[in-house]
Write an enzyme that holds these catalytic residues in place. Structure first.
Site, PDB file in Angstrom:
ATOM      1  N   ASP A 491       0.846  -1.183   0.000  1.00  0.00           N
ATOM      2  CA  ASP A 491       0.000   0.000   0.000  1.00  0.00           C
ATOM      3  C   ASP A 491       0.890   1.244   0.000  1.00  0.00           C
ATOM      4  O   ASP A 491       1.821   1.363   0.813  1.00  0.00           O
ATOM      5  CB  ASP A 491      -0.899   0.009   1.237  1.00  0.00           C
ATOM      6  CG  ASP A 491      -1.873   1.147   1.199  1.00  0.00           C
ATOM      7  OD1 ASP A 491      -2.946   0.976   0.590  1.00  0.00           O
ATOM      8  OD2 ASP A 491      -1.563   2.207   1.778  1.00  0.00           O
ATOM      9  N   ASN A 499      -2.448  12.926  -4.050  1.00  0.00           N
ATOM     10  CA  ASN A 499      -3.509  13.373  -4.968  1.00  0.00           C
ATOM     11  C   ASN A 499      -3.971  14.783  -4.608  1.00  0.00           C
ATOM     12  O   ASN A 499      -4.193  15.622  -5.487  1.00  0.00           O
ATOM     13  CB  ASN A 499      -4.697  12.420  -4.916  1.00  0.00           C
ATOM     14  CG  ASN A 499      -4.504  11.218  -5.834  1.00  0.00           C
ATOM     15  OD1 ASN A 499      -3.767  11.306  -6.825  1.00  0.00           O
ATOM     16  ND2 ASN A 499      -5.131  10.102  -5.506  1.00  0.00           N
ATOM     17  N   GLU A 534      -4.661   2.284  -4.183  1.00  0.00           N
ATOM     18  CA  GLU A 534      -3.197   2.351  -4.135  1.00  0.00           C
ATOM     19  C   GLU A 534      -2.598   1.060  -3.608  1.00  0.00           C
ATOM     20  O   GLU A 534      -1.444   1.057  -3.193  1.00  0.00           O
ATOM     21  CB  GLU A 534      -2.775   3.551  -3.260  1.00  0.00           C
ATOM     22  CG  GLU A 534      -3.151   3.424  -1.790  1.00  0.00           C
ATOM     23  CD  GLU A 534      -4.531   4.002  -1.489  1.00  0.00           C
ATOM     24  OE1 GLU A 534      -4.778   4.359  -0.332  1.00  0.00           O
ATOM     25  OE2 GLU A 534      -5.360   4.113  -2.427  1.00  0.00           O
TER      26      GLU A 534
END
Length: 613
Positions: A491, A499, A534
């Protein structure tokens, strides 16, 4: 003799039982009385309740015990005290007691309106519910025991015989004229006498044995009824005892018309004669025919009715019939008391209608007692089925077939020429269409490959997606169950912040870079997929945790060196990794990924940028 001295209306008596010099009397609604030999009332037994129940059965025993069967169950009266047996003791619900009998083994048999029960010497109660698999009747009216231990039972489903643990029924299907039987008497001459509402039936014990063993199909029942002088054929079934055998061997039966007295020695002494059979009428399609032995009938006949009668003038009600149309019926038709044979839409042919009659007792195997008449019927063949018509039809069909073949041959040749011309044109068109189809097939195959790839791969990173990962992991677990296998979930740390700060294009670039780095670091021998968002899933075949952890640590270190030089030279990218190895309770796709997911959450909760297992 009066039972109620001061009453305007005396008690109705429904049950009697004698023991020594005492007569026990059961009444409709006044309880039970004990009378001495002079008719004086010795005592009166009052049953519990505001209204005295109807008493239908009594059994007095040598020790002074009196069993009382009534509408609300069974009572035992002994030395002035009453003991009730009802539903709580195991008797069937809503069961009025109709019959009581003590057999030679000491078992008390209880007949009710809802099945049967028995009470042994140890006071253990056993019940046979009504219409059960091992007991086909509902009402039980009487019992009779044999010296061999058999128990005969009078019921509304015929005469039952209990032998051992099995119960066998002798009912209407076995030749009994009526299924409802009230009383059983043994005349000591190898006969059982049964009372019913259609007279009294005499059964030969040898016949019962033969039917039970399968040697006979039906019983030969001798019926005694009003035609033999009985006051009525309706015998009593609502009181006990409803019939009795005297010391002289005479049989007494209570009927709705009075008392019937039967001498068993005289019944059946008269010679059973053959009853001639007479044809009374022959009706064809509603038209009565003149009487003759042979009938020529047209082919279009629809209904034939033949009325007949057995000339048994002594007891016409006891006449029974059967008939068979030879050439049509496979077996005899049991007509019972019906006196007409009807046939509809008979096919053409020659038939013999045999009609037989016999007076009760019925035994069709006794040919000497059978009366018979024969009628010949000939149904004409329709003209279109006669030989000359069939021959003409065959010739016409042959001519039609020849003409049809000639016409078809000429048509075929014409059509062949047209087809030759069309084939040349169609061949050219097909060649062009084939080329077009081949090109379309190639395009379709390419499209299918693209669609298959898109269905199993992530469009952004090019890695297999979660569906492909599940299938790959299931295959890995199944194909090599003994080999070590480790699953890791990777992860990207703080991906939402990337983002939010740098935009989704930079986030997509990070995903692609990490995916590229994972493939580069692990090589083509291991499986990597984008698990969602992710997260990435790694399947390391042939590696346990001891081998996989150094590889995963090197992978984490390599990712930490990634930089976004053209965006923010200070920004770092790290990953948290949770790993789990196949083992007990981690042998399925779900449990193995769940174990790796738990380790991933530990890694993120303890500071991120680490590998935990």
């Amino acid at each position: 003799m009066p039972l109620l001295a001061d009453a305007q209306r005396d008690a109705s008596v429904l049950a009697l039982a004698q023991r020594d010099q005492t007569l026990w009397v059961g009444t409709y609604n006044q309880g039970v009385f004990a009378l001495d030999s002079n008719g004086r009332i010795q005592q009166r037994v009052t049953l519990p309740g505001l209204v005295q129940p109807l008493v239908r059965a009594l059994l007095a025993e040598a020790d002074g015990t009196v069993w009382i069967g009534c509408a609300d169950g069974l009572y035992r009266y002994r030395h002035g005290s009453l003991r009730h047996y009802g539903t709580l003791d195991g008797l069937p619900p809503a069961a009025a007691v109709h019959a009581l009998y003590r057999d030679q083994a000491g078992v008390l048999w209880i007949g009710t309106s809802n099945g049967m029960a028995s009470l042994d010497a140890a006071q253990k109660l056993r019940v046979w519910p009504a219409n059960a698999a091992d007991f086909p009747a509902r009402y039980v009216f009487d019992f009779l025991g044999d010296a061999n231990g058999d128990l005969w039972i009078a019921t509304d489903h015929g005469l039952l015989r209990r032998r051992g643990l099995s119960i066998q029924a002798f009912d209407h299907a076995r030749g009994l004229p009526r299924d409802k039987i009230f009383r059983i008497l043994d005349d000591g001459q190898n006969h059982l006498w049964l009372s019913s509402n259609q007279g009294v039936f005499r059964l030969d014990r040898n016949d019962l044995v033969g039917v039970a063993a399968g040697a006979r199909a039906q019983l030969a029942v001798h019926v005694v009824d009003h035609t033999d002088g009985m006051p009525s054929r309706q015998t009593n079934g609502a009181s006990s005892p409803s019939s009795w055998m005297t010391g002289q061997g005479q049989l007494l039966f209570a009927t709705s018309g009075g008392l019937a007295v039967i001498d068993p020695q005289r019944v059946g002494q008269q010679r059973l004669q053959t009853a001639p059979v007479a044809i009374e009428s022959v009706i064809v399609d509603g038209a009565q025919q003149q009487m003759r032995e042979r009938y020529q009938l047209p082919s279009e006949v629809e209904r034939i009715g033949v009325a007949y009668s057995g000339l048994g003038f002594r007891a016409p009600d006891k006449m029974r019939y059967r008939y068979r149309l030879e050439g049509f019926d496979a077996d005899w038709v049991d007509a019972d008391t019906r006196t007409e044979a009807v046939y509809t839409n008979l096919p053409p042919g020659s038939y013999r209608l045999r009609i037989q009659a016999m007076a009760l007792p019925l035994d069709w195997a006794d040919a000497a007692r059978i009366g018979e008449t024969v009628l010949t019927l000939e149904v004409a063949t329709p003209y279109w089925r006669r030989p000359w018509a069939l021959a003409l039809l065959a010739l016409a069909l042959i001519g039609l077939v020849v003409a049809l073949i000639s016409w078809r041959t000429a048509s075929y040749r014409r059509r062949q020429r047209q087809l030759d011309d069309e084939i040349a044109v169609r061949t050219q068109e097909l060649s062009e269409k084939n080329r077009a189809l081949e090109q379309a097939d190639a395009e379709r195959d390419a499209l299918l490959k693209r669609l298959a790839h898109q269905a199993t791969h992530d469009a952004l990173t090019g890695l297999p997606n979660r569906r492909a990962a599940d299938a790959h992991l299931q295959l890995a677990l199944r194909d090599d169950p003994a080999s070590p296998l480790t699953v890791a979930l990777v992860d990207i740390d703080h991906f939402k912040r990337i983002n939010d700060v740098y935009g989704h294009e930079v986030g997509d670039r990070v995903l692609r870079d990490v995916a590229w780095l994972l493939q580069l670091q692990l090589g083509e021998g291991q499986f990597i997929s984008r698990h969602g968002g992710e997260e990435f899933l790694i399947v390391l075949r042939g590696m346990g945790l001891s081998e996989a952890l150094p590889v995963l640590q090197a992978l984490r270190t390599r990712v930490a060196r990634l930089r976004l030089e053209d965006v923010d030279a200070e920004a770092t990218i790290t990953v948290s990794i949770g790993a789990a190895e196949r083992g007990p309770e981690q042998e399925t796709t779900h449990t193995l990924i769940a174990a790796a997911d738990r380790q991933l959450y530990r890694a993120k909760n303890t500071g991120r940028n680490r590998v935990l297992s």
